[in-house]
Design a protein around this motif. Structure first.
Motif, PDB file in Angstrom:
ATOM      1  N   LEU A   1     -25.982 -51.550 -43.447  1.00 11.75           N
ATOM      2  CA  LEU A   1     -26.139 -53.307 -43.597  1.00 11.75           C
ATOM      3  C   LEU A   1     -25.218 -53.884 -44.475  1.00 11.75           C
ATOM      4  N   GLY A   2     -25.571 -53.571 -45.761  1.00 10.97           N
ATOM      5  CA  GLY A   2     -24.544 -54.006 -46.569  1.00 10.97           C
ATOM      6  C   GLY A   2     -22.950 -53.840 -46.658  1.00 10.97           C
ATOM      7  N   VAL A   3     -23.012 -52.690 -45.531  1.00  9.12           N
ATOM      8  CA  VAL A   3     -21.217 -52.884 -45.789  1.00  9.12           C
ATOM      9  C   VAL A   3     -20.580 -53.330 -44.494  1.00  9.12           C
ATOM     10  N   ALA A   4     -21.666 -53.535 -43.235  1.00  9.41           N
ATOM     11  CA  ALA A   4     -21.320 -54.267 -42.594  1.00  9.41           C
ATOM     12  C   ALA A   4     -20.900 -55.885 -42.927  1.00  9.41           C
ATOM     13  N   ALA A   5     -22.289 -56.381 -43.243  1.00  3.98           N
ATOM     14  CA  ALA A   5     -22.015 -57.816 -44.319  1.00  3.98           C
ATOM     15  C   ALA A   5     -21.336 -57.765 -45.230  1.00  3.98           C
ATOM     16  N   THR A   6     -20.628 -56.931 -45.806  1.00  2.00           N
ATOM     17  CA  THR A   6     -19.703 -56.975 -47.480  1.00  2.00           C
ATOM     18  C   THR A   6     -20.381 -57.441 -48.064  1.00  2.00           C
ATOM     19  N   ILE A   7     -21.899 -56.831 -48.099  1.00  2.00           N
ATOM     20  CA  ILE A   7     -22.798 -57.838 -49.653  1.00  2.00           C
ATOM     21  C   ILE A   7     -22.148 -56.975 -50.987  1.00  2.00           C
ATOM     22  N   THR A   8     -21.125 -57.416 -51.586  1.00  2.00           N
ATOM     23  CA  THR A   8     -21.338 -56.999 -53.328  1.00  2.00           C
ATOM     24  C   THR A   8     -22.300 -56.646 -53.759  1.00  2.00           C
ATOM     25  N   GLU A   9     -23.687 -55.681 -53.445  1.00  2.00           N
ATOM     26  CA  GLU A   9     -24.673 -55.636 -54.407  1.00  2.00           C
ATOM     27  C   GLU A   9     -23.876 -53.821 -54.728  1.00  2.00           C
ATOM     28  N   PRO A  10     -24.614 -53.737 -56.459  1.00  2.00           N
ATOM     29  CA  PRO A  10     -23.720 -52.654 -57.215  1.00  2.00           C
ATOM     30  C   PRO A  10     -23.403 -51.093 -55.971  1.00  2.00           C
ATOM     31  N   GLY A  11     -25.603 -51.067 -55.548  1.00  2.23           N
ATOM     32  CA  GLY A  11     -25.455 -49.990 -54.118  1.00  2.23           C
ATOM     33  C   GLY A  11     -24.499 -50.272 -53.333  1.00  2.23           C
ATOM     34  N   VAL A  12     -23.967 -51.191 -52.798  1.00  6.71           N
ATOM     35  CA  VAL A  12     -22.920 -51.079 -52.048  1.00  6.71           C
ATOM     36  C   VAL A  12     -21.455 -51.216 -51.931  1.00  6.71           C
ATOM     37  N   VAL A  13     -20.908 -51.425 -53.389  1.00  3.56           N
ATOM     38  CA  VAL A  13     -20.003 -51.583 -53.596  1.00  3.56           C
ATOM     39  C   VAL A  13     -18.967 -50.699 -53.578  1.00  3.56           C
ATOM     40  N   PRO A  14     -19.370 -49.052 -53.791  1.00  2.00           N
ATOM     41  CA  PRO A  14     -18.962 -47.909 -53.405  1.00  2.00           C
ATOM     42  C   PRO A  14     -18.330 -48.024 -52.491  1.00  2.00           C
ATOM     43  N   ALA A  15     -19.370 -48.003 -51.430  1.00  5.82           N
ATOM     44  CA  ALA A  15     -19.503 -47.740 -49.516  1.00  5.82           C
ATOM     45  C   ALA A  15     -18.394 -48.746 -49.375  1.00  5.82           C
ATOM     46  N   LEU A  16     -18.116 -50.020 -49.713  1.00  4.91           N
ATOM     47  CA  LEU A  16     -17.406 -50.932 -49.371  1.00  4.91           C
ATOM     48  C   LEU A  16     -15.472 -50.603 -49.989  1.00  4.91           C
ATOM     49  N   VAL A  17     -15.786 -49.924 -51.161  1.00  4.02           N
ATOM     50  CA  VAL A  17     -14.221 -49.780 -51.909  1.00  4.02           C
ATOM     51  C   VAL A  17     -14.058 -48.201 -50.317  1.00  4.02           C
ATOM     52  N   ARG A  18     -15.029 -47.445 -50.481  1.00  2.00           N
ATOM     53  CA  ARG A  18     -14.744 -46.201 -49.291  1.00  2.00           C
ATOM     54  C   ARG A  18     -13.937 -46.926 -48.469  1.00  2.00           C
ATOM     55  N   ARG A  19     -14.865 -47.534 -47.506  1.00  2.00           N
ATOM     56  CA  ARG A  19     -14.486 -48.129 -46.325  1.00  2.00           C
ATOM     57  C   ARG A  19     -12.799 -48.509 -46.498  1.00  2.00           C
ATOM     58  N   ALA A  20     -12.656 -49.933 -47.637  1.00  2.00           N
ATOM     59  CA  ALA A  20     -11.222 -50.200 -47.964  1.00  2.00           C
ATOM     60  C   ALA A  20     -10.206 -49.189 -47.509  1.00  2.00           C
ATOM     61  N   ASP A  21     -10.398 -48.063 -48.775  1.00  4.33           N
ATOM     62  CA  ASP A  21      -9.704 -47.232 -48.483  1.00  4.33           C
ATOM     63  C   ASP A  21      -9.213 -46.699 -47.724  1.00  4.33           C
ATOM     64  N   ALA A  22     -10.354 -46.219 -46.587  1.00  2.00           N
ATOM     65  CA  ALA A  22     -10.072 -45.847 -45.554  1.00  2.00           C
ATOM     66  C   ALA A  22      -9.225 -46.829 -44.473  1.00  2.00           C
ATOM     67  N   HIS A  23      -9.232 -47.767 -44.308  1.00  2.00           N
ATOM     68  CA  HIS A  23      -8.443 -48.504 -43.516  1.00  2.00           C
ATOM     69  C   HIS A  23      -7.162 -48.629 -44.136  1.00  2.00           C
ATOM     70  N   VAL A  24      -7.165 -48.737 -45.740  1.00  2.00           N
ATOM     71  CA  VAL A  24      -5.689 -49.076 -46.599  1.00  2.00           C
ATOM     72  C   VAL A  24      -5.125 -47.186 -45.695  1.00  2.00           C
TER      73      VAL A  24
END
Length: 347
Positions: A255-278
């Motif tokens: 849910l945090g990744v889908a909502a782009t919530i920059t909480e410490p526990g979510v940031v690593p997953a956001l970074v991985r998703r961004a890297d995959a998109h790039v």
């Protein structure tokens, strides 16, 4: 007939009374009691079987009338075994469970010669091959009982597998002699369990003849299915609570990744998703010279840690499966513990 003669007729010899009392004591001292068929077992082999069961079970052979009298006197459900006391039988008493007893009795059976006049327990086959017997009248004996035999290269040979008796046939004198000469032992000798009474239940042999490994696998599969159902239904138990917490954590990160919530526990997953998109975009660029070195070779995978992390950002639809799949190792440990318990049940 006088009253005195009637009393004498009704009196039971002391040795019979003592025999019945000994049998009753034996039955009362054990948790499981069964009836075994001892037909056709030579006395010496029966003694060897008894010795082999020493410490596990006790076999008591007596007159059937005395065995029945003892079973009826115990009056603890054992009278249900009375119908099995017919022919050449004995009682077997043990503290083992019935399944373990049945397996031990079956494993203790040994091949034995068959005698003339006995019934073939299965198809009796004389296999093809060299008998190792010098040419002589024995080739005629083989042919007489239906075996395909001839003399070849100084020896009597059976040229093809030959069925010399079918199941249920009566073994003739000639066939018994031929099988003995060839050292073919077509029957098994052992204690056949007719029935066993334990824990208030009368077990028949076909109820005890189960595949322990298959039964253990069935229980393990049922355990896994029950755990998955409990996790899907969010039923908290000692076993499912860790899985439910892990599932909730995965869903929260998703849910945090889908909502782009920059909480410490979510940031690593956001970074991985961004890297995959790039990397996905980079794979569509034909001119690799226009890309940074780490993105060249568009099909090159992300680092192993990043790939594994992508799973944390899956859609909610996959969360149920993720929670249970991650628990496979834990479930296998629990199943192994449960399977070990089956050993106590089945011996």
């Amino acid at each position: 007939m006088s009253a005195e003669s009637v009393r004498r007729t009704e009196q039971i010899p002391a040795w019979k009374e003592a025999e019945v009392e000994e049998i009753i004591d034996l039955l009362n001292a054990h948790e499981s009691v069964g009836v075994v068929d001892i037909t056709g077992i030579p006395s010496r082999q029966l003694q060897n079987m008894r010795a082999g069961l020493h410490g596990t079970a006790v076999v008591r052979v007596s007159r059937n009338t005395l065995l029945i009298h003892a079973l009826e006197q115990v009056d603890d459900g054992l009278e249900q075994l009375v119908d099995e006391v017919d022919g050449q039988v004995g009682l077997i008493a043990t503290n083992e469970n019935p399944f373990g007893l049945y397996r031990e009795l079956e494993a203790s059976k040994t091949p034995a010669p068959i005698n003339a006049g006995e019934t073939a327990p299965n198809d009796i086959v004389i296999p093809a091959g060299d008998t190792g017997i010098d040419p002589g009248p024995f080739v005629g004996d083989l042919q007489q009982v239906g075996a395909q035999a001839r003399i070849d290269e100084g020896s009597i040979k059976v040229t093809a597998d030959s069925v010399v008796a079918e199941t249920g046939d009566t073994v003739t004198d000639d066939l018994a002699a031929v099988l003995a000469e060839l050292e073919i032992e077509p029957k098994e000798v052992g204690l056949d369990l007719r029935a066993v009474y334990a824990d208030g239940i009368l077990f028949e042999p076909d109820e005890l003849a189960i595949d322990i490994d298959e039964y253990r696998d069935d229980v393990a599969r049922a355990s896994t299915a029950a755990t998955n159902l409990a996790v899907s239904a969010a039923v908290p138990t000692d076993r499912t609570t860790p899985l439910l917490l892990r599932k909730a954590a995965d869903q929260a990160i998703g849910l945090g990744v889908a909502a782009t919530i920059t909480e410490p526990g979510v940031v690593p997953a956001l970074v991985r998703r961004a890297d995959a998109h790039v990397r996905a975009i980079a794979s569509q660029i034909a001119d690799e010279e226009a890309l940074p070195e780490e993105l060249r070779g568009g099909a090159s995978p992300a680092p192993a840690d990043d790939q594994e992390g992508d799973d944390d950002a899956v859609d909610d639809d996959d969360d149920d499966t993720t929670a249970t799949e991650e628990s496979d190792d834990d479930e296998e440990d629990d199943e192994d513990a449960g399977a070990a318990g089956l050993g106590n049940m089945f011996g």
